[in-house]
Design a protein around this motif. Sequence first.
Motif, short mmCIF file in Angstrom:
data_model
loop_
_atom_site.label_atom_id
_atom_site.label_comp_id
_atom_site.label_asym_id
_atom_site.label_seq_id
_atom_site.Cartn_x
_atom_site.Cartn_y
_atom_site.Cartn_z
N LEU A 255 0.89 -1.24 0.01
CA LEU A 255 0.21 -0.01 0.03
C LEU A 255 0.74 1.18 -0.01
N ARG A 256 1.80 1.30 0.50
CA ARG A 256 2.72 2.57 1.06
C ARG A 256 3.59 2.61 -0.46
N LEU A 257 4.02 1.52 -1.17
CA LEU A 257 4.74 1.48 -2.42
C LEU A 257 3.60 2.09 -3.23
N VAL A 258 2.47 1.95 -3.39
CA VAL A 258 1.42 2.31 -4.38
C VAL A 258 1.04 3.81 -4.25
N LEU A 259 0.87 4.13 -2.98
CA LEU A 259 0.69 5.60 -2.54
C LEU A 259 1.91 6.29 -3.01
N ALA A 260 3.08 5.96 -2.76
CA ALA A 260 4.18 6.73 -3.08
C ALA A 260 4.33 6.89 -4.55
N GLY A 261 4.11 5.74 -5.23
CA GLY A 261 4.28 5.97 -6.56
C GLY A 261 3.17 6.95 -7.36
N HIS A 262 1.94 6.88 -6.70
CA HIS A 262 0.80 7.74 -7.23
C HIS A 262 1.01 9.07 -7.02
N ALA A 263 1.76 9.26 -5.77
CA ALA A 263 1.93 10.75 -5.44
C ALA A 263 3.11 11.21 -6.52
N VAL A 264 4.16 10.44 -6.76
CA VAL A 264 5.36 10.90 -7.75
C VAL A 264 4.62 11.07 -9.02
N ALA A 265 3.87 10.52 -9.44
CA ALA A 265 3.29 10.24 -10.60
C ALA A 265 2.38 11.60 -11.08
N LEU A 266 1.57 11.82 -9.98
CA LEU A 266 1.06 13.25 -10.05
C LEU A 266 1.51 14.44 -9.87
N ALA A 267 3.00 14.40 -9.23
CA ALA A 267 4.14 15.33 -9.28
C ALA A 267 4.52 15.87 -10.72
N LEU A 268 4.67 14.38 -11.13
CA LEU A 268 5.17 14.60 -12.52
C LEU A 268 4.26 15.23 -13.40
N ALA A 269 2.82 14.88 -13.45
CA ALA A 269 1.92 15.54 -14.05
C ALA A 269 1.97 16.86 -13.90
N ALA A 270 2.03 17.44 -12.69
CA ALA A 270 1.93 18.71 -12.54
C ALA A 270 3.19 19.53 -13.15
#
Length: 408
Positions: free
Chosen positions: A273-288
Amino acid sequence: MKRAALPGWLYILFLTLLATATDEFVVAGVLPAVAEDLEVSVAAAGQLVTVFAVVYAVGAPTLSVMCERFAKRTVLVVGLLLFVVANAVAALAPGYWFLMGARVAAALCAAAVASAAFATAAAGAPDGAQGRYLGVVTAGMTAALFSGVPLGSWLGGAFGWRATFWTIAAVAAVAAVGLLATAPAVPGSAPAPLRERLAPLRNRAVLRLVTVTFLAAGGGLMFYTYLGPYTAEVAHGSYGLLSFVLFLVGAAGLAGALLSGRAADSWGPQRSLRLVLAGHAVALALAAGLVFSGIGDRYVLTAVIACWAFFAWALTPPVQGSILAAAAPSAGMTALSLNIAGLYLGTGVAAATGGVAVGTLGIAYVPLIAAVLMALAFLLSPSAPPAHGTTSPLADPHATADPHAANT
Protein backbone atom coordinates in the motif's frame (compact mmCIF):
# COMPACT_ATOMS: atom_id res chain seq x y z
CA MET A 1 6.98 -22.80 -8.18
CA LYS A 2 4.10 -22.72 -10.62
CA ARG A 3 1.08 -20.74 -9.51
CA ALA A 4 -2.23 -22.58 -9.29
CA ALA A 5 -4.80 -21.67 -11.94
CA LEU A 6 -7.47 -19.22 -10.84
CA PRO A 7 -10.90 -20.79 -10.21
CA GLY A 8 -13.83 -20.11 -12.53
CA TRP A 9 -15.90 -18.43 -9.84
CA LEU A 10 -13.27 -15.69 -9.50
CA TYR A 11 -13.79 -14.72 -13.14
CA ILE A 12 -17.53 -14.59 -12.49
CA LEU A 13 -16.85 -12.17 -9.64
CA PHE A 14 -14.83 -10.14 -12.15
CA LEU A 15 -17.90 -10.11 -14.41
CA THR A 16 -20.09 -9.16 -11.46
CA LEU A 17 -18.03 -6.07 -10.59
CA LEU A 18 -17.81 -5.21 -14.28
CA ALA A 19 -21.62 -5.08 -14.45
CA THR A 20 -22.15 -3.10 -11.25
CA ALA A 21 -19.37 -0.58 -12.01
CA THR A 22 -20.64 -0.11 -15.56
CA ASP A 23 -24.11 0.65 -14.20
CA GLU A 24 -22.77 3.55 -12.18
CA PHE A 25 -21.08 5.46 -14.99
CA VAL A 26 -22.90 4.30 -18.13
CA VAL A 27 -25.57 7.01 -17.92
CA ALA A 28 -22.85 9.59 -18.59
CA GLY A 29 -22.47 8.19 -22.11
CA VAL A 30 -26.17 8.46 -22.95
CA LEU A 31 -27.08 11.68 -21.11
CA PRO A 32 -28.43 13.58 -24.14
CA ALA A 33 -30.62 10.66 -25.21
CA VAL A 34 -32.01 10.15 -21.68
CA ALA A 35 -32.65 13.86 -21.26
CA GLU A 36 -34.45 14.16 -24.59
CA ASP A 37 -36.57 11.03 -24.14
CA LEU A 38 -37.64 11.88 -20.58
CA GLU A 39 -37.98 15.61 -21.33
CA VAL A 40 -35.54 16.85 -18.68
CA SER A 41 -32.35 18.90 -18.86
CA VAL A 42 -28.97 17.27 -19.38
CA ALA A 43 -28.00 18.55 -15.91
CA ALA A 44 -31.00 16.78 -14.37
CA ALA A 45 -30.14 13.58 -16.22
CA GLY A 46 -26.60 13.86 -14.86
CA GLN A 47 -27.98 13.58 -11.33
CA LEU A 48 -28.77 9.94 -12.14
CA VAL A 49 -25.01 9.34 -11.86
CA THR A 50 -24.59 11.44 -8.73
CA VAL A 51 -27.48 9.79 -6.88
CA PHE A 52 -26.19 6.32 -7.74
CA ALA A 53 -22.75 7.16 -6.30
CA VAL A 54 -24.11 8.74 -3.11
CA VAL A 55 -26.58 5.91 -2.42
CA TYR A 56 -23.82 3.37 -3.11
CA ALA A 57 -21.45 5.06 -0.66
CA VAL A 58 -24.06 5.30 2.11
CA GLY A 59 -25.64 1.94 1.41
CA ALA A 60 -22.44 -0.13 1.39
CA PRO A 61 -21.70 -0.03 5.15
CA THR A 62 -25.38 -0.02 6.13
CA LEU A 63 -26.27 -3.09 4.10
CA SER A 64 -23.08 -4.90 5.09
CA VAL A 65 -24.04 -4.70 8.77
CA MET A 66 -27.44 -6.14 7.87
CA CYS A 67 -26.00 -8.88 5.63
CA GLU A 68 -22.90 -9.85 7.64
CA ARG A 69 -24.62 -12.89 9.19
CA PHE A 70 -25.82 -14.28 5.83
CA ALA A 71 -23.79 -16.62 3.63
CA LYS A 72 -21.90 -14.56 1.08
CA ARG A 73 -23.16 -16.61 -1.85
CA THR A 74 -26.72 -15.87 -0.77
CA VAL A 75 -25.96 -12.14 -0.60
CA LEU A 76 -24.30 -12.24 -4.01
CA VAL A 77 -27.05 -14.15 -5.81
CA VAL A 78 -30.02 -12.40 -4.22
CA GLY A 79 -28.34 -9.02 -4.61
CA LEU A 80 -27.60 -9.67 -8.28
CA LEU A 81 -31.14 -10.85 -9.01
CA LEU A 82 -32.56 -7.69 -7.42
CA PHE A 83 -29.99 -5.71 -9.39
CA VAL A 84 -31.33 -7.35 -12.57
CA VAL A 85 -34.87 -6.33 -11.66
CA ALA A 86 -33.79 -2.75 -10.89
CA ASN A 87 -32.10 -2.40 -14.28
CA ALA A 88 -35.07 -3.93 -16.06
CA VAL A 89 -37.27 -1.36 -14.35
CA ALA A 90 -34.84 1.36 -15.44
CA ALA A 91 -35.09 0.14 -19.04
CA LEU A 92 -38.89 0.34 -18.86
CA ALA A 93 -39.05 3.64 -16.94
CA PRO A 94 -41.86 5.87 -18.27
CA GLY A 95 -40.49 9.01 -16.62
CA TYR A 96 -37.55 10.67 -14.90
CA TRP A 97 -38.52 10.00 -11.29
CA PHE A 98 -39.37 6.40 -12.09
CA LEU A 99 -35.87 6.02 -13.53
CA MET A 100 -34.37 7.77 -10.49
CA GLY A 101 -36.08 5.28 -8.16
CA ALA A 102 -34.71 2.38 -10.22
CA ARG A 103 -31.22 3.88 -9.99
CA VAL A 104 -31.48 4.11 -6.19
CA ALA A 105 -32.52 0.45 -5.99
CA ALA A 106 -29.72 -0.61 -8.35
CA ALA A 107 -27.15 1.30 -6.29
CA LEU A 108 -28.23 -0.39 -3.06
CA CYS A 109 -28.00 -3.81 -4.69
CA ALA A 110 -24.61 -3.01 -6.23
CA ALA A 111 -23.27 -1.87 -2.85
CA ALA A 112 -24.28 -5.10 -1.13
CA VAL A 113 -22.93 -7.21 -3.98
CA ALA A 114 -19.55 -5.44 -4.12
CA SER A 115 -18.88 -5.92 -0.39
CA ALA A 116 -19.84 -9.60 -0.60
CA ALA A 117 -17.72 -10.06 -3.73
CA PHE A 118 -14.54 -8.77 -2.07
CA ALA A 119 -15.27 -10.82 1.04
CA THR A 120 -15.78 -13.97 -1.05
CA ALA A 121 -12.56 -13.41 -3.01
CA ALA A 122 -10.56 -12.94 0.20
CA ALA A 123 -12.07 -15.96 1.92
CA GLY A 124 -11.82 -18.25 -1.10
CA ALA A 125 -8.16 -17.48 -1.78
CA PRO A 126 -5.57 -20.11 -0.85
CA ASP A 127 -2.72 -19.22 1.51
CA GLY A 128 -0.54 -16.45 0.12
CA ALA A 129 -2.88 -15.55 -2.76
CA GLN A 130 -5.42 -13.22 -1.15
CA GLY A 131 -4.00 -10.12 -2.83
CA ARG A 132 -4.01 -11.81 -6.23
CA TYR A 133 -7.66 -12.79 -5.84
CA LEU A 134 -8.66 -9.31 -4.67
CA GLY A 135 -6.77 -7.89 -7.64
CA VAL A 136 -8.87 -9.88 -10.11
CA VAL A 137 -12.11 -8.63 -8.53
CA THR A 138 -10.80 -5.06 -8.53
CA ALA A 139 -9.89 -5.47 -12.20
CA GLY A 140 -13.60 -5.92 -12.96
CA MET A 141 -14.27 -2.38 -11.72
CA THR A 142 -11.30 -1.06 -13.67
CA ALA A 143 -12.32 -2.82 -16.88
CA ALA A 144 -15.71 -1.10 -16.72
CA LEU A 145 -14.02 2.23 -17.43
CA PHE A 146 -12.56 1.22 -20.78
CA SER A 147 -14.83 -1.62 -21.89
CA GLY A 148 -18.18 -1.74 -20.11
CA VAL A 149 -18.91 2.00 -20.14
CA PRO A 150 -17.89 2.61 -23.79
CA LEU A 151 -19.78 -0.50 -24.90
CA GLY A 152 -22.86 0.60 -22.99
CA SER A 153 -22.63 4.04 -24.56
CA TRP A 154 -22.31 2.50 -28.02
CA LEU A 155 -25.36 0.32 -27.42
CA GLY A 156 -27.28 3.38 -26.27
CA GLY A 157 -26.37 5.25 -29.42
CA ALA A 158 -27.14 2.32 -31.73
CA PHE A 159 -30.29 0.92 -30.12
CA GLY A 160 -31.46 3.56 -27.67
CA TRP A 161 -30.48 4.25 -24.06
CA ARG A 162 -32.85 1.61 -22.73
CA ALA A 163 -30.83 -1.11 -24.47
CA THR A 164 -27.90 -0.20 -22.20
CA PHE A 165 -29.85 -1.12 -19.08
CA TRP A 166 -31.20 -4.31 -20.64
CA THR A 167 -27.61 -5.36 -21.42
CA ILE A 168 -26.42 -4.70 -17.87
CA ALA A 169 -29.37 -6.70 -16.56
CA ALA A 170 -28.51 -9.60 -18.85
CA VAL A 171 -24.85 -9.66 -17.79
CA ALA A 172 -25.83 -9.55 -14.10
CA ALA A 173 -28.29 -12.43 -14.62
CA VAL A 174 -25.54 -14.56 -16.16
CA ALA A 175 -23.26 -13.72 -13.22
CA ALA A 176 -25.98 -14.65 -10.71
CA VAL A 177 -26.46 -18.07 -12.29
CA GLY A 178 -22.71 -18.63 -12.44
CA LEU A 179 -22.17 -17.73 -8.79
CA LEU A 180 -25.10 -19.86 -7.67
CA ALA A 181 -23.43 -22.83 -9.31
CA THR A 182 -19.75 -22.24 -8.56
CA ALA A 183 -19.14 -19.70 -5.76
CA PRO A 184 -17.38 -21.03 -2.65
CA ALA A 185 -19.54 -21.46 0.42
CA VAL A 186 -18.44 -18.58 2.65
CA PRO A 187 -20.71 -18.61 5.69
CA GLY A 188 -21.90 -15.49 7.43
CA SER A 189 -20.49 -14.55 10.80
CA ALA A 190 -21.97 -16.01 13.95
CA PRO A 191 -24.87 -14.10 15.54
CA ALA A 192 -23.47 -11.11 17.39
CA PRO A 193 -24.80 -7.95 19.01
CA LEU A 194 -25.11 -4.89 16.81
CA ARG A 195 -22.36 -3.22 18.84
CA GLU A 196 -19.93 -5.95 17.79
CA ARG A 197 -20.98 -5.74 14.16
CA LEU A 198 -20.36 -2.00 14.25
CA ALA A 199 -16.88 -2.55 15.70
CA PRO A 200 -15.11 -1.16 12.57
CA LEU A 201 -16.63 2.24 13.35
CA ARG A 202 -14.61 2.24 16.59
CA ASN A 203 -11.51 0.54 15.19
CA ARG A 204 -8.83 3.20 14.76
CA ALA A 205 -6.78 1.05 12.41
CA VAL A 206 -9.76 0.50 10.11
CA LEU A 207 -10.80 4.16 10.19
CA ARG A 208 -7.23 5.20 9.46
CA LEU A 209 -7.20 3.03 6.34
CA VAL A 210 -10.63 4.30 5.25
CA THR A 211 -9.24 7.84 5.55
CA VAL A 212 -6.26 6.80 3.43
CA THR A 213 -8.67 5.50 0.79
CA PHE A 214 -10.71 8.71 0.95
CA LEU A 215 -7.64 10.90 0.41
CA ALA A 216 -6.21 8.66 -2.31
CA ALA A 217 -9.53 8.52 -4.15
CA GLY A 218 -9.88 12.28 -3.81
CA GLY A 219 -6.47 12.87 -5.37
CA GLY A 220 -6.53 10.17 -8.04
CA LEU A 221 -10.11 10.68 -9.20
CA MET A 222 -9.74 14.47 -9.20
CA PHE A 223 -7.05 14.09 -11.84
CA TYR A 224 -9.10 11.52 -13.76
CA THR A 225 -12.21 13.73 -13.77
CA TYR A 226 -10.32 16.55 -15.47
CA LEU A 227 -8.03 14.40 -17.59
CA GLY A 228 -9.56 15.74 -20.82
CA PRO A 229 -8.86 19.42 -20.13
CA TYR A 230 -5.45 18.51 -18.70
CA THR A 231 -4.51 16.57 -21.84
CA ALA A 232 -5.62 19.46 -24.03
CA GLU A 233 -3.61 21.94 -21.92
CA VAL A 234 -0.39 19.92 -22.02
CA ALA A 235 -0.72 18.86 -25.68
CA HIS A 236 -1.68 22.39 -26.69
CA GLY A 237 -5.31 21.77 -27.60
CA SER A 238 -4.86 18.37 -29.25
CA TYR A 239 -8.22 16.84 -28.32
CA GLY A 240 -7.64 14.01 -30.79
CA LEU A 241 -5.19 12.51 -28.32
CA LEU A 242 -7.82 12.02 -25.62
CA SER A 243 -9.34 8.80 -26.98
CA PHE A 244 -5.97 7.07 -26.95
CA VAL A 245 -5.21 8.45 -23.48
CA LEU A 246 -8.47 7.06 -22.11
CA PHE A 247 -7.70 3.63 -23.57
CA LEU A 248 -4.21 3.83 -22.09
CA VAL A 249 -5.65 4.67 -18.67
CA GLY A 250 -7.82 1.56 -18.80
CA ALA A 251 -5.04 -0.77 -19.94
CA ALA A 252 -2.49 0.55 -17.43
CA GLY A 253 -5.10 0.57 -14.66
CA LEU A 254 -6.00 -3.05 -15.32
CA ALA A 255 -2.33 -4.03 -15.14
CA GLY A 256 -1.96 -2.08 -11.91
CA ALA A 257 -4.92 -3.79 -10.27
CA LEU A 258 -3.66 -7.27 -11.14
CA LEU A 259 0.01 -6.73 -10.35
CA SER A 260 -0.61 -4.92 -7.06
CA GLY A 261 -2.58 -7.94 -5.87
CA ARG A 262 0.45 -10.14 -6.47
CA ALA A 263 2.69 -7.58 -4.79
CA ALA A 264 0.44 -7.63 -1.72
CA ASP A 265 0.88 -11.40 -1.51
CA SER A 266 4.66 -11.20 -1.87
CA TRP A 267 5.45 -8.15 0.27
CA GLY A 268 2.41 -7.86 2.53
CA PRO A 269 -0.54 -5.49 2.04
CA GLN A 270 0.78 -2.68 4.27
CA ARG A 271 4.15 -2.41 2.51
CA SER A 272 2.50 -2.71 -0.92
CA LEU A 273 0.00 0.00 0.00
CA ARG A 274 2.77 2.45 0.88
CA LEU A 275 4.60 1.68 -2.35
CA VAL A 276 1.43 2.27 -4.37
CA LEU A 277 0.68 5.55 -2.61
CA ALA A 278 4.26 6.76 -3.03
CA GLY A 279 4.26 5.86 -6.72
CA HIS A 280 0.89 7.56 -7.19
CA ALA A 281 2.10 10.75 -5.50
CA VAL A 282 5.25 10.84 -7.66
CA ALA A 283 3.21 10.28 -10.83
CA LEU A 284 0.87 13.16 -9.97
CA ALA A 285 3.86 15.39 -9.15
CA LEU A 286 5.30 14.55 -12.57
CA ALA A 287 1.95 15.41 -14.17
CA ALA A 288 2.00 18.78 -12.38
CA GLY A 289 5.58 19.40 -13.45
CA LEU A 290 4.70 18.56 -17.04
CA VAL A 291 1.98 21.17 -17.30
CA PHE A 292 3.94 23.90 -15.48
CA SER A 293 7.09 23.28 -17.54
CA GLY A 294 5.28 23.78 -20.83
CA ILE A 295 6.57 20.51 -22.28
CA GLY A 296 3.97 19.48 -24.83
CA ASP A 297 5.51 16.27 -26.11
CA ARG A 298 2.81 13.63 -26.61
CA TYR A 299 5.07 10.72 -25.78
CA VAL A 300 6.14 12.20 -22.47
CA LEU A 301 2.51 13.01 -21.69
CA THR A 302 1.28 9.47 -22.41
CA ALA A 303 4.15 7.95 -20.39
CA VAL A 304 3.27 10.08 -17.35
CA ILE A 305 -0.45 9.29 -17.64
CA ALA A 306 0.24 5.57 -18.03
CA CYS A 307 2.40 5.67 -14.87
CA TRP A 308 -0.33 7.53 -12.99
CA ALA A 309 -3.08 5.10 -14.13
CA PHE A 310 -1.02 2.09 -13.09
CA PHE A 311 -0.71 3.32 -9.50
CA ALA A 312 -4.22 4.82 -9.36
CA TRP A 313 -5.91 1.47 -9.93
CA ALA A 314 -3.35 -0.49 -7.92
CA LEU A 315 -4.80 0.90 -4.68
CA THR A 316 -7.67 -1.46 -3.89
CA PRO A 317 -5.98 -4.90 -3.42
CA PRO A 318 -3.42 -3.77 -0.80
CA VAL A 319 -5.81 -1.44 1.02
CA GLN A 320 -8.50 -4.14 1.16
CA GLY A 321 -5.94 -6.63 2.45
CA SER A 322 -4.86 -4.13 5.09
CA ILE A 323 -8.50 -3.53 6.07
CA LEU A 324 -9.08 -7.26 6.54
CA ALA A 325 -5.99 -7.56 8.74
CA ALA A 326 -7.20 -4.70 10.93
CA ALA A 327 -10.88 -5.69 11.19
CA ALA A 328 -12.52 -7.55 14.05
CA PRO A 329 -13.19 -11.23 13.25
CA SER A 330 -16.97 -10.83 12.97
CA ALA A 331 -16.95 -7.59 10.96
CA GLY A 332 -14.77 -8.18 7.91
CA MET A 333 -17.53 -7.48 5.38
CA THR A 334 -18.59 -4.33 7.26
CA ALA A 335 -14.99 -3.08 7.30
CA LEU A 336 -14.67 -3.67 3.55
CA SER A 337 -17.89 -1.78 2.95
CA LEU A 338 -16.61 1.19 4.96
CA ASN A 339 -13.61 1.28 2.66
CA ILE A 340 -15.89 1.23 -0.38
CA ALA A 341 -17.84 4.13 1.14
CA GLY A 342 -14.56 6.03 1.61
CA LEU A 343 -13.69 5.37 -2.02
CA TYR A 344 -16.99 6.71 -3.34
CA LEU A 345 -17.09 9.70 -1.00
CA GLY A 346 -13.56 10.55 -2.05
CA THR A 347 -14.66 10.37 -5.67
CA GLY A 348 -17.51 12.77 -5.02
CA VAL A 349 -15.29 15.25 -3.18
CA ALA A 350 -12.71 14.97 -5.96
CA ALA A 351 -15.12 16.25 -8.61
CA ALA A 352 -16.25 19.19 -6.46
CA THR A 353 -12.73 20.17 -5.30
CA GLY A 354 -11.34 19.83 -8.79
CA GLY A 355 -14.11 22.04 -10.14
CA VAL A 356 -13.23 24.77 -7.65
CA ALA A 357 -9.54 24.46 -8.53
CA VAL A 358 -10.20 24.72 -12.26
CA GLY A 359 -12.52 27.70 -11.81
CA THR A 360 -10.20 29.67 -9.52
CA LEU A 361 -6.63 28.58 -10.25
CA GLY A 362 -6.74 26.78 -13.58
CA ILE A 363 -6.36 23.21 -14.79
CA ALA A 364 -2.60 23.26 -14.14
CA TYR A 365 -3.20 23.13 -10.39
CA VAL A 366 -5.39 20.01 -10.42
CA PRO A 367 -2.52 17.46 -10.49
CA LEU A 368 -0.62 19.56 -7.93
CA ILE A 369 -3.52 19.53 -5.43
CA ALA A 370 -4.06 15.83 -6.17
CA ALA A 371 -0.37 15.13 -5.43
CA VAL A 372 -0.69 16.87 -2.05
CA LEU A 373 -3.71 14.71 -1.15
CA MET A 374 -1.81 11.60 -2.19
CA ALA A 375 1.19 12.61 -0.09
CA LEU A 376 -1.12 13.00 2.92
CA ALA A 377 -2.53 9.53 2.23
CA PHE A 378 1.02 8.13 2.18
CA LEU A 379 1.92 9.81 5.47
CA LEU A 380 -1.22 8.42 7.10
CA SER A 381 -0.80 4.87 5.78
CA PRO A 382 0.42 2.23 8.28
CA SER A 383 3.95 0.95 7.86
CA ALA A 384 3.32 -2.32 9.70
CA PRO A 385 0.45 -4.74 10.40
CA PRO A 386 -1.84 -4.00 13.38
CA ALA A 387 -0.01 -4.60 16.65
CA HIS A 388 -2.74 -6.88 17.98
CA GLY A 389 -2.18 -9.25 15.08
CA THR A 390 -5.89 -9.83 14.68
CA THR A 391 -6.85 -11.14 11.32
CA SER A 392 -10.35 -11.29 9.98
CA PRO A 393 -11.55 -14.82 9.27
CA LEU A 394 -12.06 -13.63 5.73
CA ALA A 395 -8.30 -13.59 5.43
CA ASP A 396 -8.13 -17.25 6.39
CA PRO A 397 -9.85 -19.25 3.68
CA HIS A 398 -9.54 -22.48 5.63
CA ALA A 399 -11.55 -21.01 8.50
CA THR A 400 -14.48 -19.72 6.48
CA ALA A 401 -14.62 -21.06 2.98
CA ASP A 402 -15.04 -24.47 1.48
CA PRO A 403 -15.14 -24.18 -2.32
CA HIS A 404 -16.46 -27.71 -2.55
CA ALA A 405 -19.28 -27.29 -0.06
CA ALA A 406 -22.89 -27.60 -1.12
CA ASN A 407 -24.67 -24.46 -2.26
CA THR A 408 -26.05 -22.32 0.51
